[in-house]
Motif scaffolding. Structure first.
Motif, PDB file in Angstrom:
ATOM      1  N   LEU A 140      59.483  46.990  30.843  1.00  0.00           N
ATOM      2  CA  LEU A 140      58.521  47.572  31.779  1.00  0.00           C
ATOM      3  C   LEU A 140      59.205  48.242  32.970  1.00  0.00           C
ATOM      4  CD1 LEU A 140      55.472  47.857  32.175  1.00  0.00           C
ATOM      5  CD2 LEU A 140      55.520  45.705  33.444  1.00  0.00           C
ATOM      6  N   ILE A 143      60.188  51.966  32.132  1.00  0.00           N
ATOM      7  CA  ILE A 143      59.134  52.679  31.405  1.00  0.00           C
ATOM      8  C   ILE A 143      59.355  54.194  31.371  1.00  0.00           C
ATOM      9  CG2 ILE A 143      57.532  52.934  33.342  1.00  0.00           C
ATOM     10  CD1 ILE A 143      55.321  52.049  31.235  1.00  0.00           C
ATOM     11  N   GLN A 144      60.061  54.731  32.351  1.00  0.00           N
ATOM     12  CA  GLN A 144      60.329  56.177  32.393  1.00  0.00           C
ATOM     13  C   GLN A 144      61.202  56.628  31.228  1.00  0.00           C
ATOM     14  OE1 GLN A 144      61.676  53.955  34.495  1.00  0.00           O
ATOM     15  NE2 GLN A 144      63.872  54.370  34.570  1.00  0.00           N
ATOM     16  N   CYS A 146      60.644  55.882  28.084  1.00  0.00           N
ATOM     17  CA  CYS A 146      59.831  55.991  26.862  1.00  0.00           C
ATOM     18  C   CYS A 146      59.682  57.454  26.451  1.00  0.00           C
ATOM     19  CB  CYS A 146      58.457  55.391  27.076  1.00  0.00           C
ATOM     20  SG  CYS A 146      58.491  53.625  27.358  1.00  0.00           S
ATOM     21  N   TYR A 159      57.113  50.190  21.771  1.00  0.00           N
ATOM     22  CA  TYR A 159      57.772  49.524  22.884  1.00  0.00           C
ATOM     23  C   TYR A 159      57.187  48.125  23.075  1.00  0.00           C
ATOM     24  CZ  TYR A 159      59.226  54.316  23.569  1.00  0.00           C
ATOM     25  OH  TYR A 159      59.747  55.573  23.361  1.00  0.00           O
ATOM     26  N   ILE A 162      57.262  46.433  26.590  1.00  0.00           N
ATOM     27  CA  ILE A 162      56.296  47.014  27.524  1.00  0.00           C
ATOM     28  C   ILE A 162      54.888  46.535  27.176  1.00  0.00           C
ATOM     29  CG2 ILE A 162      55.212  49.188  28.262  1.00  0.00           C
ATOM     30  CD1 ILE A 162      58.034  50.442  28.099  1.00  0.00           C
ATOM     31  N   ASN A 165      54.332  43.425  28.730  1.00  0.00           N
ATOM     32  CA  ASN A 165      54.585  43.455  30.175  1.00  0.00           C
ATOM     33  C   ASN A 165      55.848  42.706  30.575  1.00  0.00           C
ATOM     34  OD1 ASN A 165      52.327  45.036  31.022  1.00  0.00           O
ATOM     35  ND2 ASN A 165      51.033  43.260  30.589  1.00  0.00           N
ATOM     36  N   THR A 167      59.873  42.565  31.708  1.00  0.00           N
ATOM     37  CA  THR A 167      60.946  43.283  32.389  1.00  0.00           C
ATOM     38  C   THR A 167      62.289  42.760  31.884  1.00  0.00           C
ATOM     39  OG1 THR A 167      61.087  41.672  34.167  1.00  0.00           O
ATOM     40  CG2 THR A 167      59.531  43.506  34.493  1.00  0.00           C
TER      41      THR A 167
END
Length: 179
Positions: A140, A143-144, A146, A159, A162, A165, A167
């Motif tokens: 998470l 996420i950028q 993806c 994913y 993600i 949720n 990290t």
């Protein structure tokens, strides 16, 4: 209808390793059909030791694919793909071309998937329908990173971290709790 193949793109870092082990314990499903590690040919020794250990823990196969040796290729000027700072015509610093991820990671995994999973011959067209779920160990907090594989209708990037949720910190905690 043929079963969707589940492939784990294994970088052997914290997130993809946690994902691989979570799947092995049945905490994330379905069980991958295979994990694919794209070897740059110049990983630190501890990465190879970790990968050897990780393979012994997984109930599904890990395939190692390679494009070349990133260090040798860079030093000989064969490919020059590692990002580096260069000056432009205005004498301003900027980042040079970055192709190492595509060449040493993405393309070898795609080539293996096309040949060994989809059983395609060179030049043969891939299916026009969703055939492969490619699991990515991106958490998470990243996420950028993806991406949607815009050219490949047959592959869907998934994913799982993600979706849950999780990290990088959660992955480290899970690995500590699970020895």
């Amino acid at each position: 209808m043929e079963k969707i193949k589940t492939i784990l793109s294994l970088g052997a870092g914290v997130q993809s390793s946690a994902l691989a082990l979570m799947a092995a314990k049945g905490e994330i499903s379905p069980m991958p059909d295979v994990a694919i590690f794209a070897d740059t040919g110049y990983e630190p020794a501890q990465v190879y030791r970790w990968l050897d250990w990780l393979e012994s823990q997984l109930p599904y196969p890990v395939k190692r694919v390679v494009f070349g040796n990133i260090k040798a290729d860079e030093l000989t000027g064969v490919k020059n793909r590692i990002p580096y700072f260069v000056k432009n015509e205005k004498n301003e610093m900027g980042l040079g071309k970055r192709q190492c991820t595509a060449d040493y990671k993405i393309k070898p995994i795609e080539k293996y998937t096309r040949r060994e999973i989809l059983k395609l011959q060179p030049g043969q067209h891939a299916p026009k329908t969703h055939t492969v779920d490619m699991w990515m160990g991106i958490s998470l907090d990243e996420i950028q990173r993806c991406k949607v594989p815009f050219v490949m209708k047959w592959q869907r990037n998934v994913y799982p971290l993600i979706e849950k949720n999780l990290t990088r910190w959660h992955c480290l905690e899970w690995m500590k709790e699970n020895n």
